[in-house]
Design a protein around this motif. Structure first.
Motif, short mmCIF file in Angstrom:
data_model
loop_
_atom_site.label_atom_id
_atom_site.label_comp_id
_atom_site.label_asym_id
_atom_site.label_seq_id
_atom_site.Cartn_x
_atom_site.Cartn_y
_atom_site.Cartn_z
N SER A 52 -16.58 23.13 104.61
CA SER A 52 -17.58 24.08 104.10
C SER A 52 -17.24 24.56 102.69
CB SER A 52 -17.67 25.29 105.03
OG SER A 52 -16.50 26.08 104.92
N LYS A 53 -18.28 25.03 102.00
CA LYS A 53 -18.08 25.62 100.68
C LYS A 53 -17.21 26.87 100.79
CE LYS A 53 -22.25 26.38 99.42
NZ LYS A 53 -23.48 26.70 98.69
N GLU A 54 -17.34 27.60 101.89
CA GLU A 54 -16.55 28.81 102.09
C GLU A 54 -15.05 28.49 102.11
OE1 GLU A 54 -19.28 27.98 103.88
OE2 GLU A 54 -20.61 29.50 103.03
N THR A 55 -14.69 27.37 102.73
CA THR A 55 -13.29 26.95 102.75
C THR A 55 -12.81 26.64 101.34
OG1 THR A 55 -13.46 26.11 105.01
CG2 THR A 55 -11.67 25.23 103.65
N ILE A 56 -13.63 25.97 100.57
CA ILE A 56 -13.27 25.66 99.18
C ILE A 56 -13.02 26.95 98.42
CG2 ILE A 56 -14.07 24.67 96.99
CD1 ILE A 56 -13.35 22.53 99.04
N TYR A 57 -13.91 27.93 98.55
CA TYR A 57 -13.74 29.20 97.85
C TYR A 57 -12.48 29.93 98.32
CZ TYR A 57 -18.19 28.91 95.41
OH TYR A 57 -19.22 28.53 94.57
N ARG A 58 -12.14 29.87 99.60
CA ARG A 58 -10.89 30.48 100.09
C ARG A 58 -9.69 29.80 99.45
NH1 ARG A 58 -13.33 30.53 105.16
NH2 ARG A 58 -12.12 28.73 105.84
N TRP A 59 -9.73 28.47 99.35
CA TRP A 59 -8.62 27.74 98.73
C TRP A 59 -8.51 28.07 97.25
CZ3 TRP A 59 -9.66 22.25 101.13
CH2 TRP A 59 -9.20 22.24 102.45
N ILE A 60 -9.65 28.24 96.58
CA ILE A 60 -9.62 28.63 95.17
C ILE A 60 -8.97 30.01 95.04
CG2 ILE A 60 -11.03 29.32 93.20
CD1 ILE A 60 -13.06 27.15 94.08
N ASP A 61 -9.39 30.96 95.86
CA ASP A 61 -8.86 32.33 95.80
C ASP A 61 -7.35 32.37 96.04
OD1 ASP A 61 -11.32 33.43 95.22
OD2 ASP A 61 -11.76 34.00 97.29
N SER A 62 -6.87 31.49 96.91
CA SER A 62 -5.43 31.47 97.20
C SER A 62 -4.69 30.47 96.32
CB SER A 62 -5.20 31.17 98.67
OG SER A 62 -5.70 29.89 99.00
N LYS A 63 -5.40 29.91 95.34
CA LYS A 63 -4.82 28.96 94.37
C LYS A 63 -4.19 27.75 95.06
CE LYS A 63 -3.90 32.38 90.75
NZ LYS A 63 -4.96 33.22 90.97
N LYS A 64 -4.83 27.26 96.11
CA LYS A 64 -4.31 26.10 96.83
C LYS A 64 -4.84 24.79 96.27
CE LYS A 64 -3.36 28.26 101.24
NZ LYS A 64 -3.59 28.21 102.68
N ILE A 65 -6.15 24.71 96.08
CA ILE A 65 -6.77 23.45 95.67
C ILE A 65 -6.77 23.35 94.14
CG2 ILE A 65 -9.12 24.39 95.62
CD1 ILE A 65 -10.03 21.70 96.88
N PRO A 66 -6.54 22.16 93.59
CA PRO A 66 -6.60 22.01 92.13
C PRO A 66 -8.06 22.14 91.65
CG PRO A 66 -6.13 19.89 93.17
CD PRO A 66 -6.13 20.92 94.25
N ALA A 67 -8.33 23.22 90.94
CA ALA A 67 -9.68 23.50 90.47
C ALA A 67 -9.62 23.99 89.03
CB ALA A 67 -10.32 24.57 91.35
N HIS A 68 -10.71 23.78 88.32
CA HIS A 68 -10.79 24.17 86.91
C HIS A 68 -12.06 24.96 86.71
CE1 HIS A 68 -7.64 21.18 86.07
NE2 HIS A 68 -8.26 20.47 86.98
N LYS A 69 -11.95 26.12 86.07
CA LYS A 69 -13.13 26.93 85.81
C LYS A 69 -13.70 26.54 84.45
CE LYS A 69 -14.98 31.37 86.81
NZ LYS A 69 -14.73 32.73 87.23
N ILE A 70 -14.94 26.13 84.47
CA ILE A 70 -15.64 25.74 83.25
C ILE A 70 -16.83 26.69 83.13
CG2 ILE A 70 -16.88 23.91 82.05
CD1 ILE A 70 -15.21 21.91 83.72
N GLY A 71 -16.73 27.62 82.21
CA GLY A 71 -17.72 28.68 82.13
C GLY A 71 -17.59 29.56 83.36
N LYS A 72 -18.68 29.67 84.12
CA LYS A 72 -18.65 30.46 85.35
C LYS A 72 -18.56 29.59 86.59
CE LYS A 72 -21.21 34.33 83.46
NZ LYS A 72 -22.36 35.24 83.62
N GLN A 73 -18.44 28.29 86.41
CA GLN A 73 -18.44 27.37 87.55
C GLN A 73 -17.07 26.75 87.77
OE1 GLN A 73 -21.45 24.46 86.74
NE2 GLN A 73 -23.12 25.87 87.21
N TRP A 74 -16.75 26.51 89.03
CA TRP A 74 -15.54 25.80 89.39
C TRP A 74 -15.86 24.31 89.47
CZ3 TRP A 74 -10.90 27.85 89.26
CH2 TRP A 74 -10.79 29.23 89.36
N LYS A 75 -14.97 23.49 88.91
CA LYS A 75 -15.16 22.04 88.91
C LYS A 75 -13.88 21.37 89.40
CE LYS A 75 -19.31 21.94 87.20
NZ LYS A 75 -20.43 21.28 87.85
N PHE A 76 -14.04 20.16 89.94
CA PHE A 76 -12.95 19.44 90.56
C PHE A 76 -12.97 17.98 90.14
CE2 PHE A 76 -14.60 22.82 93.11
CZ PHE A 76 -13.48 23.49 93.56
#
Length: 64
Positions: A22-46
């Protein structure tokens, strides 16, 4: 000139679909800095390559 773009940046929805979660799981991983993600402007990209490596190295495992 026909250039095919490979390994493009994916959105939260696309990476969630790619991983079958789910998208909710992705957002939880982003919040806990688990998944490699990059913020571009206001959006998260992978990058799928980074996420695949993160999974293959065992960093995606739930350590509870």
């Amino acid at each position: 000139m026909n250039l095919e773009i490979t390994d493009r940046w994916l959105s939260v929805q696309e990476i969630a679909h790619y991983l079958g979660i789910s998208k909710e799981t992705i957002y939880r991983w982003i919040d806990s800095k688990k998944i490699p993600a990059h913020k571009i402007g206001k959006q998260w990209k992978f990058k799928t390559q980074e996420v695949d490596q993160w999974i293959l190295t065992g960093e995606a495992e739930d350590k509870q």
